[in-house]
Design an enzyme around this catalytic site. Structure first.
Site, PDB file in Angstrom:
ATOM      1  N   ARG A 145      -0.838  31.563 -82.074  1.00  0.00           N
ATOM      2  CA  ARG A 145       0.403  31.559 -82.850  1.00  0.00           C
ATOM      3  C   ARG A 145       0.746  30.161 -83.356  1.00  0.00           C
ATOM      4  O   ARG A 145       1.338  30.011 -84.426  1.00  0.00           O
ATOM      5  CB  ARG A 145       1.542  32.178 -82.016  1.00  0.00           C
ATOM      6  CG  ARG A 145       1.887  31.457 -80.761  1.00  0.00           C
ATOM      7  CD  ARG A 145       2.664  32.313 -79.758  1.00  0.00           C
ATOM      8  NE  ARG A 145       1.798  33.243 -79.023  1.00  0.00           N
ATOM      9  CZ  ARG A 145       2.218  34.076 -78.069  1.00  0.00           C
ATOM     10  NH1 ARG A 145       3.503  34.114 -77.738  1.00  0.00           N
ATOM     11  NH2 ARG A 145       1.369  34.857 -77.455  1.00  0.00           N
TER      12      ARG A 145
ATOM     13  N   LYS B  23      -8.336  29.331 -69.043  1.00  0.00           N
ATOM     14  CA  LYS B  23      -8.631  30.732 -68.720  1.00  0.00           C
ATOM     15  C   LYS B  23      -9.623  30.802 -67.562  1.00  0.00           C
ATOM     16  O   LYS B  23     -10.507  29.955 -67.464  1.00  0.00           O
ATOM     17  CB  LYS B  23      -9.298  31.424 -69.925  1.00  0.00           C
ATOM     18  CG  LYS B  23      -8.383  31.772 -71.078  1.00  0.00           C
ATOM     19  CD  LYS B  23      -9.184  32.469 -72.175  1.00  0.00           C
ATOM     20  CE  LYS B  23      -8.352  32.724 -73.416  1.00  0.00           C
ATOM     21  NZ  LYS B  23      -7.262  33.688 -73.212  1.00  0.00           N
TER      22      LYS B  23
HETATM   23  N1  BES Z   1      -7.289  34.774 -77.756  1.00  0.00           N
HETATM   24  C1  BES Z   1      -6.360  35.223 -76.785  1.00  0.00           C
HETATM   25  C2  BES Z   1      -6.097  36.725 -76.842  1.00  0.00           C
HETATM   26  C3  BES Z   1      -7.263  37.637 -76.566  1.00  0.00           C
HETATM   27  C4  BES Z   1      -7.460  38.170 -75.313  1.00  0.00           C
HETATM   28  C5  BES Z   1      -8.139  37.986 -77.571  1.00  0.00           C
HETATM   29  C6  BES Z   1      -8.525  39.006 -75.074  1.00  0.00           C
HETATM   30  C7  BES Z   1      -9.191  38.836 -77.346  1.00  0.00           C
HETATM   31  C8  BES Z   1      -9.388  39.349 -76.095  1.00  0.00           C
HETATM   32  C9  BES Z   1      -5.042  34.497 -76.965  1.00  0.00           C
HETATM   33  O1  BES Z   1      -5.121  33.216 -77.465  1.00  0.00           O
HETATM   34  C10 BES Z   1      -4.416  34.403 -75.609  1.00  0.00           C
HETATM   35  O2  BES Z   1      -4.965  33.752 -74.788  1.00  0.00           O
HETATM   36  N2  BES Z   1      -3.265  35.046 -75.441  1.00  0.00           N
HETATM   37  C11 BES Z   1      -2.559  35.017 -74.207  1.00  0.00           C
HETATM   38  C12 BES Z   1      -1.111  34.769 -74.522  1.00  0.00           C
HETATM   39  C13 BES Z   1      -0.269  34.450 -73.329  1.00  0.00           C
HETATM   40  C14 BES Z   1      -0.650  33.112 -72.750  1.00  0.00           C
HETATM   41  C15 BES Z   1       1.162  34.448 -73.758  1.00  0.00           C
HETATM   42  C16 BES Z   1      -2.767  36.350 -73.502  1.00  0.00           C
HETATM   43  O3  BES Z   1      -2.872  37.359 -74.182  1.00  0.00           O
HETATM   44  O4  BES Z   1      -2.864  36.345 -72.292  1.00  0.00           O
HETATM   45 MN    MN Z   2      -5.436  31.768 -75.929  1.00  0.00          MN
END
Ligand code: BES
Ligand code: MN
Ligand code: ZN
Length: 475
Positions: free
Chosen positions: A330, A256
């Site tokens: 997931r 990230k």
């Molecule tokens: N933990 C994150 C989602 C999240 C984002 C929680 C902001 C709280 C605040 C999750 O693991 C994630 O990174 N999801 C990705 C999924 C994508 C790679 C398909 C996302 O939402 O960008």
């Molecule tokens: Mn994530």
């Protein structure tokens, strides 16, 4: 103790607060006759109508003491509900500290649960790491004729909410998977549920390969936390709860950017929510049987990290192509789901997870996304939120979304299209619920506040959602 019910009072208070609807402004009995007349004149003179969040402060003298009386408007009685009532009380009390005597002018509105909830919410501050701690609190004595139960549900849940907030606000070097497991053990002892901790060897024996792939690179090792509450020995029916327990989410090798990573201590928000629900169910001695599973780990980077492109096994047996290591939630949840279905033999499941940024694109930051294979169950859960300051909205679950997680080399891939991202994630989870009644709550927007919400307006964990899960199970 910041909240207490009283039938009559002898003390002197810093403030006397009266909550009144605009239908009729009724002054409490403790105001002397001559003062009542004076107050009525002040109300008239200032054109105070008791509209919602309207407030008037009147200083009087009674029994030779100066009395600060505050009338807080709630607007029209017929427009009141548990959410806006909380908001109006919050707006008017949030800046007060010290001893307050509080009552509703109108007996019909008398509600100790809501007042206790708001007071606890006002007093919360995550000041563990500040040299100067909060030292002034709002202490409310609530004047009521009602019978006071041994446990005031609103108050008990508000205190548990503060535990949930603390868990989420704690940073990830302090709240590791092991620390979260230890905390669950302590809470189990305090509230009355059994906790079993499985280390990674045990998880490996169970075949939780998908979860362990996510956990692989981190220095802080993974632990599966299993919590069991038996509230009804006569029943065989078991409610299952699953919480996403990423104590930190770097994104893994699909790293990230800093701004997105910064808040990722909250990625165990689902775990905290479900642990909170367990505490509440046990504290209120709800006559249901509930098992909660958190597959806790950290999504980190390192030479041993799982990679985009890897094909991984799952406890369920299906194979998954990892197309993005940041879609890790997931991958941990599917093994937790398989575990709770096959090993704990639960009859239905609710999961809570800070699963997708996409749910915030769809619903904003104040509404939890509800996804289910059972519309009736989803409706029941949404109805269970009525009493709380919590918003839920059901999302579509058409099978057409399944096309997004097709893979050429595995049974499925973990990342769908950005389009409908929160549904794609939910449809992915659905593949692992083996036909059981299941509700998935995407709390990525609602677990943590950036300060913009009018009620959850302190930056940090909101401590919500567990209340609705509790009410849903309580039935
Ligand atoms: N933990 C994150 C989602 C999240 C984002 C929680 C902001 C709280 C605040 C999750 O693991 C994630 O990174 N999801 C990705 C999924 C994508 C790679 C398909 C996302 O939402 O960008
Ligand atoms: Mn994530
Ligand atoms: Zn995550």
């Amino acid at each position: 103790m910041s909240f207490k019910c009283v039938k009559k009072f002898e003390n002197s208070y810093d403030r006397y607060v009266v909550l009144t609807s605009s239908d009729k402004i009724i002054l409490p009995d403790y105001i002397k006759k001559e003062n009542k007349k004076f107050i009525e004149d002040v109300i008239k003179k200032n054109d105070f109508k008791a509209k919602s969040s309207e407030k008037i402060e009147i200083t009087l003298q009674q029994d030779k003491k100066v009395m600060n009386l505050i009338l807080i408007g709630l607007g029209e009685k017929k427009a009141l509900n548990p959410k806006n009532t909380r908001q109006y009380i919050y707006d008017c009390l949030k800046d007060y500290t010290g001893k307050v005597l509080l009552n509703f002018a109108d007996k019909d509105l008398d509600n100790m649960d809501i007042v206790a909830d708001v007071v606890e919410h006002i007093n919360y501050k995550f000041d563990k790491y500040l040299s100067k701690k909060k030292d002034k609190f709002l202490e409310v004595e609530y004047l009521t004729d009602k019978k006071v139960p041994k446990l005031i549900e609103g108050y008990e849940l508000a205190k548990i909410s503060n535990i949930v907030k603390d868990l989420i606000n704690e940073h990830s070097e302090a709240l590791t998977p092991k620390a979260l497991a230890d905390k669950a053990v302590d809470l189990g002892k305090e509230f009355g549920f059994e906790v079993e901790i499985l280390d990674e060897k045990k998880a490996a024996k169970l075949g939780m390969k998908s979860y362990l792939s996510v956990a692989r690179a981190a220095f802080h090792r993974p632990y599966v936390i299993v919590m069991r509450y038996v509230g009804n020995k006569a029943s065989k029916y078991i409610h299952g709860l699953v919480g996403k327990g990423l104590t930190y989410d770097t994104g893994g090798l699909s790293l990230k950017p800093n701004d997105s990573m910064l808040g990722m201590k909250q990625d165990m928000g689902g775990a905290a929510t479900m642990i909170g629900a367990m505490c509440a169910l046990a504290k209120m001695k709800v006559k249901k049987n509930v098992i909660c599973v958190v597959a806790a780990c950290e999504n980190s980077i390192g030479p041993n990290a799982y990679r985009p492109g890897d094909v991984i096994d799952t406890m369920n047996g299906k194979t998954v192509e990892v197309t993005n290591t940041d879609a890790e939630g997931r991958l941990t949840l599917i093994d937790a789901l398989t575990y709770i279905i096959r090993k704990e033999k639960v009859d239905e499941i609710v999961d809570a997870a800070t699963l997708t940024g996409a749910v915030m694109i769809a619903l904003g930051e104040d509404v939890t996304g509800v996804f289910s294979n059972d519309n009736e169950a989803a409706k029941k859960l949404i109805d269970a939120s009525e009493n709380w300051y919590e918003y839920f909205w059901q999302m579509p679950m058409y099978d057409t979304y399944k096309r997004y997680f097709k893979s050429d080399i595995a049974d499925m891939q973990n990342t769908g299209s950005r389009m409908g991202g929160s549904v794609n994630a939910a449809k992915f989870l659905e593949e692992f619920v083996e036909g059981k009644k299941w509700i998935h709550l995407d709390i990525a927007g609602t677990a943590f506040s950036n300060g913009g919400n009018p009620y959850y307006n302190k930056k940090g964990a909101t401590g919500q959602v567990f209340r609705t899960v509790y009410s849903y199970i309580k039935g």
